[in-house]
Design a protein around this motif. Structure first.
Motif, PDB file in Angstrom:
ATOM      1  N   CYS A 183     -77.175   8.145  63.830  1.00 28.65           N
ATOM      2  CA  CYS A 183     -76.226   8.419  62.955  1.00 28.65           C
ATOM      3  C   CYS A 183     -74.466   7.424  63.562  1.00 28.65           C
ATOM      4  CB  CYS A 183     -75.711   9.794  62.442  1.00 28.65           C
ATOM      5  SG  CYS A 183     -74.890  10.748  63.590  1.00 28.65           S
ATOM      6  N   ILE A 184     -74.550   7.139  64.260  1.00 27.13           N
ATOM      7  CA  ILE A 184     -73.490   6.405  65.240  1.00 27.13           C
ATOM      8  C   ILE A 184     -74.603   5.546  65.848  1.00 27.13           C
ATOM      9  CG2 ILE A 184     -71.303   6.390  66.220  1.00 27.13           C
ATOM     10  CD1 ILE A 184     -71.003   9.513  65.508  1.00 27.13           C
ATOM     11  N   PHE A 185     -73.783   4.343  65.676  1.00 20.66           N
ATOM     12  CA  PHE A 185     -74.625   3.228  66.884  1.00 20.66           C
ATOM     13  C   PHE A 185     -73.472   1.937  67.012  1.00 20.66           C
ATOM     14  CE2 PHE A 185     -76.860   2.805  63.624  1.00 20.66           C
ATOM     15  CZ  PHE A 185     -77.559   1.079  63.375  1.00 20.66           C
ATOM     16  N   HIS A 186     -74.088   0.837  67.691  1.00 22.29           N
ATOM     17  CA  HIS A 186     -73.522  -0.426  67.967  1.00 22.29           C
ATOM     18  C   HIS A 186     -74.327  -1.605  67.409  1.00 22.29           C
ATOM     19  CE1 HIS A 186     -71.272   1.846  70.613  1.00 22.29           C
ATOM     20  NE2 HIS A 186     -70.277   1.344  70.787  1.00 22.29           N
ATOM     21  N   GLN A 187     -73.654  -1.823  66.409  1.00 20.22           N
ATOM     22  CA  GLN A 187     -74.613  -3.048  65.321  1.00 20.22           C
ATOM     23  C   GLN A 187     -74.298  -4.295  66.070  1.00 20.22           C
ATOM     24  OE1 GLN A 187     -74.306  -3.998  61.713  1.00 20.22           O
ATOM     25  NE2 GLN A 187     -77.145  -3.943  61.449  1.00 20.22           N
ATOM     26  N   VAL A 188     -75.367  -5.787  66.120  1.00 20.27           N
ATOM     27  CA  VAL A 188     -75.226  -7.081  66.192  1.00 20.27           C
ATOM     28  C   VAL A 188     -75.285  -7.734  65.173  1.00 20.27           C
ATOM     29  CG1 VAL A 188     -75.183  -8.654  67.573  1.00 20.27           C
ATOM     30  CG2 VAL A 188     -74.747  -6.722  68.617  1.00 20.27           C
ATOM     31  N   GLU A 189     -74.713  -8.122  64.278  1.00 19.50           N
ATOM     32  CA  GLU A 189     -75.334  -8.959  63.900  1.00 19.50           C
ATOM     33  C   GLU A 189     -75.277 -10.757  63.768  1.00 19.50           C
ATOM     34  OE1 GLU A 189     -74.679  -8.071  58.936  1.00 19.50           O
ATOM     35  OE2 GLU A 189     -75.222  -6.138  59.537  1.00 19.50           O
ATOM     36  N   GLY A 190     -75.857 -11.686  63.329  1.00 15.63           N
ATOM     37  CA  GLY A 190     -75.658 -13.247  63.415  1.00 15.63           C
ATOM     38  C   GLY A 190     -76.643 -13.873  62.670  1.00 15.63           C
ATOM     39  N   LEU A 191     -75.505 -14.930  62.464  1.00 14.93           N
ATOM     40  CA  LEU A 191     -75.581 -15.697  60.570  1.00 14.93           C
ATOM     41  C   LEU A 191     -75.985 -16.956  60.786  1.00 14.93           C
ATOM     42  CD1 LEU A 191     -75.400 -15.944  57.970  1.00 14.93           C
ATOM     43  CD2 LEU A 191     -73.034 -16.292  58.149  1.00 14.93           C
ATOM     44  N   TYR A 192     -76.602 -18.162  60.739  1.00 12.54           N
ATOM     45  CA  TYR A 192     -76.477 -19.600  60.967  1.00 12.54           C
ATOM     46  C   TYR A 192     -76.153 -20.251  60.121  1.00 12.54           C
ATOM     47  CZ  TYR A 192     -78.695 -24.066  62.953  1.00 12.54           C
ATOM     48  OH  TYR A 192     -78.913 -25.337  63.019  1.00 12.54           O
ATOM     49  N   ILE A 193     -75.736 -21.140  59.565  1.00 13.77           N
ATOM     50  CA  ILE A 193     -75.897 -22.599  58.709  1.00 13.77           C
ATOM     51  C   ILE A 193     -75.419 -23.260  58.631  1.00 13.77           C
ATOM     52  CG2 ILE A 193     -74.694 -22.288  55.943  1.00 13.77           C
ATOM     53  CD1 ILE A 193     -73.882 -19.189  55.907  1.00 13.77           C
ATOM     54  N   ASP A 194     -76.258 -24.181  58.472  1.00 15.92           N
ATOM     55  CA  ASP A 194     -76.507 -25.944  58.487  1.00 15.92           C
ATOM     56  C   ASP A 194     -77.634 -26.327  58.414  1.00 15.92           C
ATOM     57  OD1 ASP A 194     -75.492 -28.209  59.544  1.00 15.92           O
ATOM     58  OD2 ASP A 194     -76.348 -27.501  61.544  1.00 15.92           O
ATOM     59  N   LYS A 195     -77.681 -27.693  57.493  1.00 20.40           N
ATOM     60  CA  LYS A 195     -79.042 -28.347  56.874  1.00 20.40           C
ATOM     61  C   LYS A 195     -79.033 -28.214  56.915  1.00 20.40           C
ATOM     62  CE  LYS A 195     -75.432 -31.480  55.589  1.00 20.40           C
ATOM     63  NZ  LYS A 195     -74.553 -32.658  55.038  1.00 20.40           N
ATOM     64  N   ASP A 196     -80.885 -28.116  56.275  1.00 23.06           N
ATOM     65  CA  ASP A 196     -82.604 -28.050  56.656  1.00 23.06           C
ATOM     66  C   ASP A 196     -82.801 -26.829  58.310  1.00 23.06           C
ATOM     67  OD1 ASP A 196     -82.893 -30.395  55.561  1.00 23.06           O
ATOM     68  OD2 ASP A 196     -81.840 -31.750  56.765  1.00 23.06           O
ATOM     69  N   VAL A 197     -81.620 -26.023  57.575  1.00 23.15           N
ATOM     70  CA  VAL A 197     -81.961 -24.519  58.640  1.00 23.15           C
ATOM     71  C   VAL A 197     -83.504 -23.776  57.471  1.00 23.15           C
ATOM     72  CG1 VAL A 197     -81.768 -21.877  59.570  1.00 23.15           C
ATOM     73  CG2 VAL A 197     -79.892 -23.915  59.552  1.00 23.15           C
ATOM     74  N   THR A 198     -84.232 -23.875  58.435  1.00 24.61           N
ATOM     75  CA  THR A 198     -85.958 -22.879  57.926  1.00 24.61           C
ATOM     76  C   THR A 198     -86.434 -21.948  58.610  1.00 24.61           C
ATOM     77  OG1 THR A 198     -87.426 -23.683  59.230  1.00 24.61           O
ATOM     78  CG2 THR A 198     -86.630 -25.516  57.359  1.00 24.61           C
ATOM     79  N   PHE A 199     -87.176 -20.604  57.536  1.00 22.78           N
ATOM     80  CA  PHE A 199     -87.632 -19.522  57.931  1.00 22.78           C
ATOM     81  C   PHE A 199     -88.380 -19.888  59.586  1.00 22.78           C
ATOM     82  CE2 PHE A 199     -89.647 -15.852  57.990  1.00 22.78           C
ATOM     83  CZ  PHE A 199     -88.951 -15.575  57.709  1.00 22.78           C
ATOM     84  N   ALA A 200     -89.067 -21.180  60.124  1.00 22.69           N
ATOM     85  CA  ALA A 200     -89.553 -21.065  61.297  1.00 22.69           C
ATOM     86  C   ALA A 200     -88.141 -21.334  62.041  1.00 22.69           C
ATOM     87  CB  ALA A 200     -89.932 -22.420  60.955  1.00 22.69           C
ATOM     88  N   ASP A 201     -87.174 -21.612  62.033  1.00 23.10           N
ATOM     89  CA  ASP A 201     -86.589 -21.868  62.889  1.00 23.10           C
ATOM     90  C   ASP A 201     -85.406 -19.881  63.355  1.00 23.10           C
ATOM     91  OD1 ASP A 201     -85.352 -24.064  62.626  1.00 23.10           O
ATOM     92  OD2 ASP A 201     -84.328 -24.091  61.040  1.00 23.10           O
ATOM     93  N   LEU A 202     -85.809 -19.539  62.029  1.00 20.82           N
ATOM     94  CA  LEU A 202     -85.407 -17.994  62.313  1.00 20.82           C
ATOM     95  C   LEU A 202     -86.310 -17.439  63.073  1.00 20.82           C
ATOM     96  CD1 LEU A 202     -84.010 -15.100  61.835  1.00 20.82           C
ATOM     97  CD2 LEU A 202     -85.622 -15.027  59.599  1.00 20.82           C
ATOM     98  N   LYS A 203     -87.664 -17.679  62.805  1.00 12.06           N
ATOM     99  CA  LYS A 203     -88.749 -16.772  63.781  1.00 12.06           C
ATOM    100  C   LYS A 203     -88.835 -17.183  64.606  1.00 12.06           C
ATOM    101  CE  LYS A 203     -93.619 -16.222  63.786  1.00 12.06           C
ATOM    102  NZ  LYS A 203     -95.141 -16.405  63.649  1.00 12.06           N
ATOM    103  N   GLN A 204     -88.591 -18.808  65.719  1.00 12.13           N
ATOM    104  CA  GLN A 204     -88.547 -18.996  66.599  1.00 12.13           C
ATOM    105  C   GLN A 204     -86.897 -18.259  67.595  1.00 12.13           C
ATOM    106  OE1 GLN A 204     -90.938 -20.733  68.187  1.00 12.13           O
ATOM    107  NE2 GLN A 204     -89.432 -20.434  70.455  1.00 12.13           N
TER     108      GLN A 204
END
Length: 195
Positions: free
Chosen positions: A56-77
């Motif tokens: 119920c208690i843990f440390h989370q890391v979130e990431g965010l990348y926003i730019d032109k032409d970012v795709t789901f393939a970029d996320l998967k890679q």
């Protein structure tokens, strides 16, 4: 609401314990110039049953990348590269469709269990896979609400628990060990942090 802990302070307004570090992403989108590349760590609290693979208690890391032409393939890679750097070059990932309110499409990411090598154990519930994160493409409405033109920009986001990643990395068979303050267990990692 099912994930949330509220702390009563004796006042009319109880305190809310943070369930995600997503608020950092929102502030970044509203205040930083594009392109955006940010990693947001923090302690979070969720109303979850404590088990060998969840707390119920843990440390989370979130990431965010926003730019032109970012795709789901970029996320998967990016996720595949992370998984192989963290757990070894033979690590496999699979992405299962899921729902998160701020990404579309969304996915849960599983990695091949390196504790049992796919044979099945209590950590992977006998499947050979363990969920490590949620992810997805930032919903265009989220971009628009943050003042970013979704016709020009796209992006992806992900979130993962640090303790679960450490559990897999060092083949710990019970997440609860991280919270018990047992010096015999914790001393095993004295040299791991020096690497």
């Amino acid at each position: 609401m099912q994930d949330t802990f509220f702390v009563s302070t004796g006042h009319l307004n109880p305190l809310l314990l943070r369930t995600h570090t997503s608020s950092v992403q929102v502030r970044t989108m509203e205040s930083q110039p594009l392109p955006i590349r940010v990693v947001c760590p923090g302690r979070v609290f969720r109303n979850e049953a404590i088990s060998a693979r969840a707390h119920c208690i843990f440390h989370q890391v979130e990431g965010l990348y926003i730019d032109k032409d970012v795709t789901f393939a970029d996320l998967k890679q990016a996720i595949l590269l992370f998984a192989r750097e963290m757990f070894g070059p033979d690590t496999q990932i699979r992405m299962r469709p899921s729902y998160f309110p701020f990404t579309e499409p969304s996915a849960e990411v599983d990695v091949s269990c390196n504790i049992c090598k796919g044979k099945g154990c209590n950590i992977c519930k006998g499947t050979g896979w363990l969920e490590i994160m949620g992810c997805g493409m930032v919903d265009p409405n989220v971009l628009k609400a943050s003042g970013i033109d979704p016709s020009q920009y796209s992006g992806f986001a992900f979130g993962m628990g640090v303790e679960r990643i450490a559990m897999l990395k060092w083949q710990v068979n019970d997440l609860r060990h991280y919270f018990e303050n047992d010096m015999r267990f914790l001393s095993e990692f004295a040299t791991a942090t020096e690497v």
